[in-house]
Motif scaffolding. Structure first.
Motif, PDB file in Angstrom:
ATOM      1  N   LEU A   1       0.866  -1.177   0.000  1.00 29.83           N
ATOM      2  CA  LEU A   1       0.000   0.000   0.000  1.00 29.83           C
ATOM      3  C   LEU A   1       0.904   1.229   0.000  1.00 29.83           C
ATOM      4  CD1 LEU A   1      -2.591  -1.133   2.704  1.00 29.83           C
ATOM      5  CD2 LEU A   1      -2.767  -1.366   0.227  1.00 29.83           C
ATOM      6  N   THR A   2       0.907   1.963  -1.118  1.00 29.17           N
ATOM      7  CA  THR A   2       1.838   3.076  -1.284  1.00 29.17           C
ATOM      8  C   THR A   2       1.060   4.369  -1.483  1.00 29.17           C
ATOM      9  OG1 THR A   2       3.357   1.540  -2.380  1.00 29.17           O
ATOM     10  CG2 THR A   2       3.849   3.890  -2.547  1.00 29.17           C
ATOM     11  N   PRO A   3       0.965   5.199  -0.441  1.00 30.52           N
ATOM     12  CA  PRO A   3       0.319   6.494  -0.622  1.00 30.52           C
ATOM     13  C   PRO A   3       1.252   7.468  -1.345  1.00 30.52           C
ATOM     14  CG  PRO A   3       0.747   6.033   1.728  1.00 30.52           C
ATOM     15  CD  PRO A   3       1.403   4.962   0.925  1.00 30.52           C
ATOM     16  N   GLY A   4       0.686   8.229  -2.266  1.00 30.70           N
ATOM     17  CA  GLY A   4       1.472   9.205  -3.017  1.00 30.70           C
ATOM     18  C   GLY A   4       0.655  10.435  -3.325  1.00 30.70           C
ATOM     19  N   PHE A   5       1.248  11.346  -4.095  1.00 33.20           N
ATOM     20  CA  PHE A   5       0.540  12.582  -4.429  1.00 33.20           C
ATOM     21  C   PHE A   5      -0.691  12.295  -5.298  1.00 33.20           C
ATOM     22  CE2 PHE A   5       4.899  14.076  -3.624  1.00 33.20           C
ATOM     23  CZ  PHE A   5       4.629  15.032  -2.647  1.00 33.20           C
ATOM     24  N   GLY A   6      -0.600  11.279  -6.166  1.00 29.25           N
ATOM     25  CA  GLY A   6      -1.727  10.968  -7.027  1.00 29.25           C
ATOM     26  C   GLY A   6      -2.811  10.149  -6.360  1.00 29.25           C
ATOM     27  N   GLY A   7      -2.540   9.590  -5.202  1.00 24.12           N
ATOM     28  CA  GLY A   7      -3.498   8.743  -4.504  1.00 24.12           C
ATOM     29  C   GLY A   7      -2.835   7.485  -3.972  1.00 24.12           C
ATOM     30  N   LEU A   8      -3.639   6.494  -3.670  1.00 24.98           N
ATOM     31  CA  LEU A   8      -3.150   5.254  -3.083  1.00 24.98           C
ATOM     32  C   LEU A   8      -2.934   4.206  -4.169  1.00 24.98           C
ATOM     33  CD1 LEU A   8      -2.561   3.467  -0.592  1.00 24.98           C
ATOM     34  CD2 LEU A   8      -4.992   2.880  -0.558  1.00 24.98           C
ATOM     35  N   GLU A   9      -1.708   3.686  -4.254  1.00 23.96           N
ATOM     36  CA  GLU A   9      -1.376   2.603  -5.170  1.00 23.96           C
ATOM     37  C   GLU A   9      -1.409   1.285  -4.392  1.00 23.96           C
ATOM     38  OE1 GLU A   9      -0.870   2.682  -8.343  1.00 23.96           O
ATOM     39  OE2 GLU A   9      -0.570   4.818  -8.800  1.00 23.96           O
ATOM     40  N   ILE A  10      -2.084   0.290  -4.944  1.00 19.06           N
ATOM     41  CA  ILE A  10      -2.219  -1.015  -4.291  1.00 19.06           C
ATOM     42  C   ILE A  10      -1.611  -2.072  -5.210  1.00 19.06           C
ATOM     43  CG2 ILE A  10      -3.820  -2.703  -3.334  1.00 19.06           C
ATOM     44  CD1 ILE A  10      -5.814  -0.456  -2.886  1.00 19.06           C
ATOM     45  N   ALA A  11      -0.673  -2.832  -4.693  1.00 21.31           N
ATOM     46  CA  ALA A  11       0.000  -3.870  -5.474  1.00 21.31           C
ATOM     47  C   ALA A  11      -0.056  -5.187  -4.699  1.00 21.31           C
ATOM     48  CB  ALA A  11       1.446  -3.481  -5.764  1.00 21.31           C
ATOM     49  N   ALA A  12      -0.635  -6.209  -5.317  1.00 23.99           N
ATOM     50  CA  ALA A  12      -0.712  -7.533  -4.697  1.00 23.99           C
ATOM     51  C   ALA A  12       0.557  -8.318  -4.989  1.00 23.99           C
ATOM     52  CB  ALA A  12      -1.933  -8.284  -5.218  1.00 23.99           C
ATOM     53  N   THR A  13       0.842  -9.296  -4.151  1.00 24.89           N
ATOM     54  CA  THR A  13       1.975 -10.199  -4.361  1.00 24.89           C
ATOM     55  C   THR A  13       1.426 -11.617  -4.472  1.00 24.89           C
ATOM     56  OG1 THR A  13       2.355 -10.381  -1.965  1.00 24.89           O
ATOM     57  CG2 THR A  13       3.547  -8.653  -3.150  1.00 24.89           C
ATOM     58  N   SER A  14       2.104 -12.575  -3.849  1.00 23.40           N
ATOM     59  CA  SER A  14       1.646 -13.960  -3.932  1.00 23.40           C
ATOM     60  C   SER A  14       0.602 -14.282  -2.875  1.00 23.40           C
ATOM     61  CB  SER A  14       2.828 -14.922  -3.771  1.00 23.40           C
ATOM     62  OG  SER A  14       3.424 -14.782  -2.495  1.00 23.40           O
ATOM     63  N   TYR A  15       0.235 -13.314  -2.048  1.00 19.81           N
ATOM     64  CA  TYR A  15      -0.765 -13.534  -1.001  1.00 19.81           C
ATOM     65  C   TYR A  15      -2.159 -13.221  -1.536  1.00 19.81           C
ATOM     66  CZ  TYR A  15       2.897 -13.952   2.529  1.00 19.81           C
ATOM     67  OH  TYR A  15       3.984 -14.374   3.265  1.00 19.81           O
ATOM     68  N   VAL A  16      -3.118 -14.050  -1.162  1.00 26.27           N
ATOM     69  CA  VAL A  16      -4.513 -13.812  -1.530  1.00 26.27           C
ATOM     70  C   VAL A  16      -5.343 -13.767  -0.254  1.00 26.27           C
ATOM     71  CG1 VAL A  16      -4.265 -14.929  -3.779  1.00 26.27           C
ATOM     72  CG2 VAL A  16      -4.990 -16.283  -1.827  1.00 26.27           C
ATOM     73  N   GLY A  17      -6.443 -13.058  -0.314  1.00 28.53           N
ATOM     74  CA  GLY A  17      -7.298 -12.933   0.863  1.00 28.53           C
ATOM     75  C   GLY A  17      -7.972 -11.588   0.870  1.00 28.53           C
ATOM     76  N   ARG A  18      -8.143 -11.034   2.079  1.00 27.11           N
ATOM     77  CA  ARG A  18      -8.873  -9.774   2.211  1.00 27.11           C
ATOM     78  C   ARG A  18      -8.295  -8.950   3.353  1.00 27.11           C
ATOM     79  NH1 ARG A  18     -15.310  -9.829   2.107  1.00 27.11           N
ATOM     80  NH2 ARG A  18     -14.741 -10.393  -0.017  1.00 27.11           N
ATOM     81  N   VAL A  19      -8.213  -7.639   3.133  1.00 23.16           N
ATOM     82  CA  VAL A  19      -7.772  -6.685   4.151  1.00 23.16           C
ATOM     83  C   VAL A  19      -8.822  -5.592   4.241  1.00 23.16           C
ATOM     84  CG1 VAL A  19      -6.029  -4.983   4.788  1.00 23.16           C
ATOM     85  CG2 VAL A  19      -5.321  -7.158   3.792  1.00 23.16           C
ATOM     86  N   GLU A  20      -9.273  -5.314   5.463  1.00 24.09           N
ATOM     87  CA  GLU A  20     -10.253  -4.255   5.691  1.00 24.09           C
ATOM     88  C   GLU A  20      -9.700  -3.315   6.746  1.00 24.09           C
ATOM     89  OE1 GLU A  20     -14.459  -5.210   5.959  1.00 24.09           O
ATOM     90  OE2 GLU A  20     -14.000  -7.282   5.390  1.00 24.09           O
ATOM     91  N   VAL A  21      -9.565  -2.053   6.383  1.00 27.36           N
ATOM     92  CA  VAL A  21      -9.082  -1.033   7.304  1.00 27.36           C
ATOM     93  C   VAL A  21      -9.949   0.200   7.139  1.00 27.36           C
ATOM     94  CG1 VAL A  21      -7.127   0.337   8.074  1.00 27.36           C
ATOM     95  CG2 VAL A  21      -6.732  -1.901   7.048  1.00 27.36           C
TER      96      VAL A  21
END
Length: 448
Positions: free
Chosen positions: A48-68
């Motif tokens: 999860l990479t916050p930047g000036f343009g917004g939040l970039e989300i990049a998945a890896t080899s993990y699958v599932g769900r995150v709720e924040v």
């Protein structure tokens, strides 16, 4: 001010964004008074990479769900639900492997991988419960109206005159309240907590009530599951698959996300890379005839400090540990293989993976290493990369990128049909071969 809800749906190794980033969510992602931040806690499992343009989300080899809070990220596996269910049942020895279409009540797109694991666990515990929960004898000391077991003469003598019609006795009571059943109960409660599907959660709750009389563990830890597994006997070994599933649920839900109490912060992430490695390990062990497959065998002697420099800073040279070491039946090493859960036919090869495989190739007697990766592309083909000396261009070794038709393997794994077993043997031979299936083996390589 109402926070903008972000609902991102990805598959493994996919990147999405940028998404609008509110100040409240940015505070949750970064370091704050509540802790190091959600992004740091997730680390490489979900970037999860916050930047000036917004939040970039990049998945890896993990699958599932995150709720924040306002953020919900769901990562789906690319493998079909039916195929994944068969692979899970094959790897962990679950029952009824060839029942028609097990996961018909679980939709990964809607409920997530954890619900598939919960359903498998509920089925295993239901089967275990119908056969009768195993019981053990526990020693007890109590004052009874009728003598039972051994009379406690010393206690009786200390009392002197009898003032009540009860006699102290020591006896053994047969009970279902012991460690294995306590771990199963704790696993069901964990399953009910992470489950997204109400019907499935009610089935888990029904089993929790059925285990009434079994004491609840305060917290379920990996050590508890390990202790239960080490204590299995011939009479209780059928509980092993359920313990494996509890371990998976415990690993996936073991990420503690800190945040304000009024915000919901939960995560369940399942490591498909580790699972893919375990699947290949069992498949190759069963079907690679005449070969021995050792998991994570350390390569010693690849790096060595020179004697003159060994005592300068007392460094310890690294000892790489590939996923598989391939040997013949006599134990003579042939080459090293690695498993990476990323479809390299569709995506790029990370340079660090190539560096890693190059070291494995130089350490192999035949100067070849193989990277096995899953793919659903029928046209995927094997690729070979030469490791050369830049000074003169001489080839030092080679790295083979070998696709694994995961849908085919998921369908065949665990089958006892003769035709399927023959096909598995052919596939296993191709996976561990130094040369492509359509390439004749050079004369000097025969017998390797």
């Amino acid at each position: 001010m109402t926070q903008l809800q972000i609902d991102a749906v990805l598959t493994e190794w996919q990147q999405e964004g940028p998404f609008p980033l509110s100040p409240q969510l940015q505070e949750l992602l970064g370091p704050s008074e509540h802790g190091p931040g959600i992004a740091a806690l997730l680390g490489e499992k979900l970037r999860l990479t916050p930047g000036f343009g917004g939040l970039e989300i990049a998945a890896t080899s993990y699958v599932g769900r995150v709720e924040v809070g306002p953020l919900r990220v769901t990562i789906h596996p690319k493998i079909a639900t039916t195929t994944l269910a068969r692979m899970l049942k094959y790897v962990y020895g679950l029952t009824d492997l060839w029942q028609p279409e097990l996961p018909t009540t679980v939709l990964l797109d809607e409920h997530g991988l954890q619900d598939l694991l919960v359903q498998l666990l509920v089925r295993e515990v239901e089967r275990f419960w119908r056969a009768g929960l195993p019981k053990v004898y526990r020693p007890r000391t109590d004052r009874l109206e009728a003598i039972r077991g051994r009379l406690q003469v010393e206690a009786l003598a200390r009392r002197g005159v009898l003032t009540e019609p009860r006699i102290p006795c020591r006896y053994f009571e047969r009970t279902a309240d012991w460690h294995l059943n306590q771990v199963l109960l704790a696993g069901l409660r964990l399953a009910r907590r992470v489950c997204q599907q109400p019907v499935l959660a009610r089935r888990a709750e029904g089993l929790v009530r059925a285990l009434d009389g079994v004491e609840m563990l305060v917290t379920l830890r990996h050590e508890d599951v390990l202790r239960a597994r080490s204590g299995l006997t011939r009479l209780t070994e059928t509980a092993a698959p359920a313990l494996d599933l509890i371990e998976l649920l415990l690993e996936g839900s073991g990420i503690a996300l800190d945040g304000p109490r009024e915000l919901k912060a939960t995560a369940f992430l399942f490591d498909m890379n580790r699972f893919f490695q375990r699947f290949l390990s069992r498949f190759l062990r069963e079907h690679a005839a005449g070969l021995r497959v050792d998991d994570e065998q350390t390569i010693r002697g690849l790096y060595r400090l020179l004697p003159a420099d060994a005592d300068l800073r007392r460094r310890r040279p690294p000892a790489p540990r590939p996923d598989f070491a391939l040997s013949d039946v006599r134990g003579t090493l042939s080459m090293y293989l690695d498993a990476k859960y990323r479809d390299l036919w569709r995506t790029s090869l990370p340079p660090e993976w190539l560096y890693q495989l190059s070291a494995y190739a130089l350490a192999s007697p035949n100067r070849t290493s193989v990277l096995l990766y899953p793919t659903t592309v029928a046209a995927a083909q094997e690729e070979r990369i030469a490791v050369c000396a830049p000074a003169n261009g001489n080839q030092l070794g080679s790295v083979v990128l070998r696709p694994v038709a995961i849908d085919t393997l998921g369908r065949l794994a665990g089958s006892t049909r003769r035709a399927d077993l023959e096909q598995c043997a052919v596939i296993a031979k191709q996976l561990v071969s130094r040369y492509p299936a359509d390439t004749a083996m050079p004369q000097e390589a025969e017998g390797q």
